[in-house]
Design a protein around this motif. Structure first.
Motif, PDB file in Angstrom:
ATOM      1  N   PHE A  86      79.385 -25.801 -39.771  1.00 40.96           N
ATOM      2  CA  PHE A  86      79.376 -26.516 -38.308  1.00 40.96           C
ATOM      3  C   PHE A  86      78.643 -25.433 -37.340  1.00 40.96           C
ATOM      4  CE2 PHE A  86      83.390 -28.404 -39.617  1.00 40.96           C
ATOM      5  CZ  PHE A  86      82.775 -29.787 -39.869  1.00 40.96           C
ATOM      6  N   VAL A  87      78.174 -24.323 -37.672  1.00 39.17           N
ATOM      7  CA  VAL A  87      77.666 -23.198 -36.614  1.00 39.17           C
ATOM      8  C   VAL A  87      76.085 -23.187 -37.022  1.00 39.17           C
ATOM      9  CG1 VAL A  87      77.788 -20.888 -35.685  1.00 39.17           C
ATOM     10  CG2 VAL A  87      79.903 -22.353 -36.310  1.00 39.17           C
ATOM     11  N   ARG A  88      75.292 -23.073 -35.975  1.00 46.07           N
ATOM     12  CA  ARG A  88      73.992 -22.901 -36.092  1.00 46.07           C
ATOM     13  C   ARG A  88      73.549 -21.451 -35.825  1.00 46.07           C
ATOM     14  NH1 ARG A  88      69.116 -25.698 -32.246  1.00 46.07           N
ATOM     15  NH2 ARG A  88      67.171 -24.658 -33.527  1.00 46.07           N
ATOM     16  N   TYR A  89      74.017 -20.888 -34.614  1.00 49.34           N
ATOM     17  CA  TYR A  89      73.860 -19.622 -34.142  1.00 49.34           C
ATOM     18  C   TYR A  89      75.427 -19.074 -33.854  1.00 49.34           C
ATOM     19  CZ  TYR A  89      68.923 -20.621 -33.988  1.00 49.34           C
ATOM     20  OH  TYR A  89      67.749 -20.911 -34.106  1.00 49.34           O
ATOM     21  N   LEU A 127      76.712 -24.768 -31.842  1.00 51.92           N
ATOM     22  CA  LEU A 127      77.021 -25.785 -32.952  1.00 51.92           C
ATOM     23  C   LEU A 127      75.746 -26.320 -33.592  1.00 51.92           C
ATOM     24  CD1 LEU A 127      79.828 -27.937 -31.577  1.00 51.92           C
ATOM     25  CD2 LEU A 127      80.190 -25.833 -33.185  1.00 51.92           C
ATOM     26  N   ASN A 128      75.684 -26.576 -34.902  1.00 49.69           N
ATOM     27  CA  ASN A 128      74.498 -27.311 -35.533  1.00 49.69           C
ATOM     28  C   ASN A 128      74.549 -28.711 -35.266  1.00 49.69           C
ATOM     29  OD1 ASN A 128      76.262 -28.036 -37.354  1.00 49.69           O
ATOM     30  ND2 ASN A 128      75.812 -26.776 -39.006  1.00 49.69           N
ATOM     31  N   PHE A 129      73.810 -29.418 -35.982  1.00 46.12           N
ATOM     32  CA  PHE A 129      73.781 -30.906 -35.754  1.00 46.12           C
ATOM     33  C   PHE A 129      74.985 -31.675 -36.373  1.00 46.12           C
ATOM     34  CE2 PHE A 129      72.948 -35.222 -37.557  1.00 46.12           C
ATOM     35  CZ  PHE A 129      72.317 -35.890 -36.227  1.00 46.12           C
ATOM     36  N   GLU A 130      75.359 -31.059 -37.504  1.00 45.18           N
ATOM     37  CA  GLU A 130      76.640 -31.842 -38.045  1.00 45.18           C
ATOM     38  C   GLU A 130      77.868 -31.437 -37.179  1.00 45.18           C
ATOM     39  OE1 GLU A 130      79.111 -31.716 -42.230  1.00 45.18           O
ATOM     40  OE2 GLU A 130      77.496 -30.409 -41.942  1.00 45.18           O
ATOM     41  N   GLY A 131      77.952 -30.188 -36.635  1.00 43.77           N
ATOM     42  CA  GLY A 131      79.002 -30.122 -35.463  1.00 43.77           C
ATOM     43  C   GLY A 131      78.949 -30.969 -34.476  1.00 43.77           C
ATOM     44  N   ALA A 167      77.534 -33.842 -34.112  1.00 43.85           N
ATOM     45  CA  ALA A 167      77.516 -35.139 -34.497  1.00 43.85           C
ATOM     46  C   ALA A 167      79.120 -35.584 -34.910  1.00 43.85           C
ATOM     47  CB  ALA A 167      76.797 -35.346 -35.915  1.00 43.85           C
ATOM     48  N   GLU A 168      79.971 -34.543 -35.249  1.00 44.61           N
ATOM     49  CA  GLU A 168      81.387 -34.736 -35.847  1.00 44.61           C
ATOM     50  C   GLU A 168      82.205 -34.440 -34.525  1.00 44.61           C
ATOM     51  OE1 GLU A 168      82.800 -33.642 -39.215  1.00 44.61           O
ATOM     52  OE2 GLU A 168      81.080 -34.186 -40.360  1.00 44.61           O
ATOM     53  N   GLY A 169      81.574 -33.922 -33.357  1.00 48.47           N
ATOM     54  CA  GLY A 169      82.428 -33.568 -32.292  1.00 48.47           C
ATOM     55  C   GLY A 169      83.426 -32.450 -32.283  1.00 48.47           C
ATOM     56  N   VAL A 170      82.779 -31.597 -32.937  1.00 47.34           N
ATOM     57  CA  VAL A 170      83.595 -30.415 -33.452  1.00 47.34           C
ATOM     58  C   VAL A 170      83.861 -29.630 -31.904  1.00 47.34           C
ATOM     59  CG1 VAL A 170      83.894 -27.955 -34.248  1.00 47.34           C
ATOM     60  CG2 VAL A 170      82.999 -30.044 -35.740  1.00 47.34           C
ATOM     61  N   ASP A 171      85.446 -29.343 -31.854  1.00 46.84           N
ATOM     62  CA  ASP A 171      85.487 -28.545 -30.499  1.00 46.84           C
ATOM     63  C   ASP A 171      85.574 -27.123 -30.924  1.00 46.84           C
ATOM     64  OD1 ASP A 171      87.165 -28.388 -27.912  1.00 46.84           O
ATOM     65  OD2 ASP A 171      88.369 -27.209 -29.406  1.00 46.84           O
ATOM     66  N   THR A 172      84.928 -26.270 -29.852  1.00 45.27           N
ATOM     67  CA  THR A 172      84.467 -25.138 -30.153  1.00 45.27           C
ATOM     68  C   THR A 172      85.638 -24.184 -30.254  1.00 45.27           C
ATOM     69  OG1 THR A 172      82.065 -25.492 -29.036  1.00 45.27           O
ATOM     70  CG2 THR A 172      82.962 -23.184 -29.383  1.00 45.27           C
TER      71      THR A 172
END
Length: 331
Positions: A248-251, A296-300, A302-307
């Protein structure tokens, strides 16, 4: 003064200042604690929450408990950098006039409403404790502490802070909506004629002395390594990164995130009367120190991942990995 006396003096000051703020602010004890932690650690704090939750009132109340100068800037799209760093009184002269940024405590209200050029004028002061006006660098008063607010639900007419600028804030705090008991208490306190009196408990030299004490607090190598491992675990390309970060993480968080973890943990330890940093101190600081540094990356997205949830899982996975690596040595 002995080390034990200095630690006790900090505990008394921390608890006393928090008690003064809580005379006015209902609930939000965790937010208040983290704001004080950021101030004593020598960093700046960003508060995010919907309107009406008391973010501005909390900051103003804190300033009343400190014998320090206070200034407020209401950020708007037409605010210019010169409005922050120097006064414009209409007269034609070349005498420098200090603007509202020249204060010990600066409330940057709705910072995401100003243009990037104006935001950068403030961020120079945050990073360098000085501002450049007319080619001359002018130091800001010490201690210098910025508390900024932003509204997460209203995007029209706003300029979100870039990630590199968010990284300048030691903590990012989320101000939640009050519980019904707290809401009842807010109504009682704010709709009656009686008003709370906030007493000044600390001055500038006290804050600076406590900042020095905080940096003297020792941290053993395995606790320091745990903080570093948490930050590295937010990077999906790291070979030991947990699955949740890889997915889920981009950076991941920058080295400033590790600094925020350790400094916040030192303040937490001292406020608890301890002159050493524990693993629990590091874990307690992970979310406020890293939530604005993990992208977050695109998948994170899109899925509404809470940081916050993601960081908590990263911490748990890192702790489990550290415990597993140390297990052979404990047998």
């Amino acid at each position: 003064m002995s080390q034990e006396s200095r630690v006790q003096a900090f505990v008394t000051a921390f608890e006393g200042l928090r008690a003064e703020v809580e005379k006015v602010i209902v609930g939000h004890r965790e937010v208040i604690t983290h704001v004080l932690t950021g101030m004593f650690a020598g960093g700046h704090v960003l508060l995010e929450g919907v309107p009406g939750l008391g973010k501005t009132l909390l900051i103003k109340t804190l300033s009343e408990g400190l014998d320090l100068s206070f200034s407020r800037i209401q950020f708007t799209p037409d605010l210019m950098p010169a409005d922050i760093v120097e006064d414009a009184d209409g007269r034609k002269h070349f005498q420098f006039q200090q603007g509202p940024i020249f204060a010990h405590i600066l409330l940057a209200d709705e910072i995401n409403r100003a243009t990037p050029k104006t935001q950068s004028a403030l961020l120079e002061g945050m990073q360098e404790s000085a501002v450049t006006v007319g080619g001359a660098t002018r130091p800001l008063p010490a201690p210098f502490f910025v508390l900024a607010t932003q509204n997460p639900i209203e995007m029209e007419g706003t300029y979100p802070l870039p990630e590199a600028q968010l990284d300048r804030f030691l903590f990012k705090l989320r101000v939640r909506y009050p519980q019904i008991e707290e809401l009842n208490s807010i109504i009682d306190r704010t709709t009656q004629s009686r008003t709370a009196t906030v007493n000044r408990v600390l001055g500038g030299p006290d804050v600076l002395a406590f900042r020095e004490l905080i940096r003297e607090v020792p941290i053993v190598s395995h606790v320091r390594d745990f903080a570093s491992a948490i930050v590295m675990a937010t990077h999906p390309q790291w070979e030991q990164a947990p699955d949740v970060a890889r997915r889920f993480v981009r950076y991941g968080a920058s080295p400033r995130g590790a600094q925020a973890l350790v400094l916040g943990a030192k303040v937490r330890a001292l406020a608890d009367g301890r002159y050493n940093v524990s693993l629990e101190d590091i874990k307690a600081m992970a979310v406020p120190a890293l939530r604005h540094r993990v992208i977050l990356n695109f998948e994170g997205e899109a899925e509404g991942v809470d940081t916050d949830t993601l960081i908590s899982r990263v911490v748990a996975d890192t702790e489990a990995g550290v415990a597993q690596s140390r297990e052979p040595f404990l047998r």
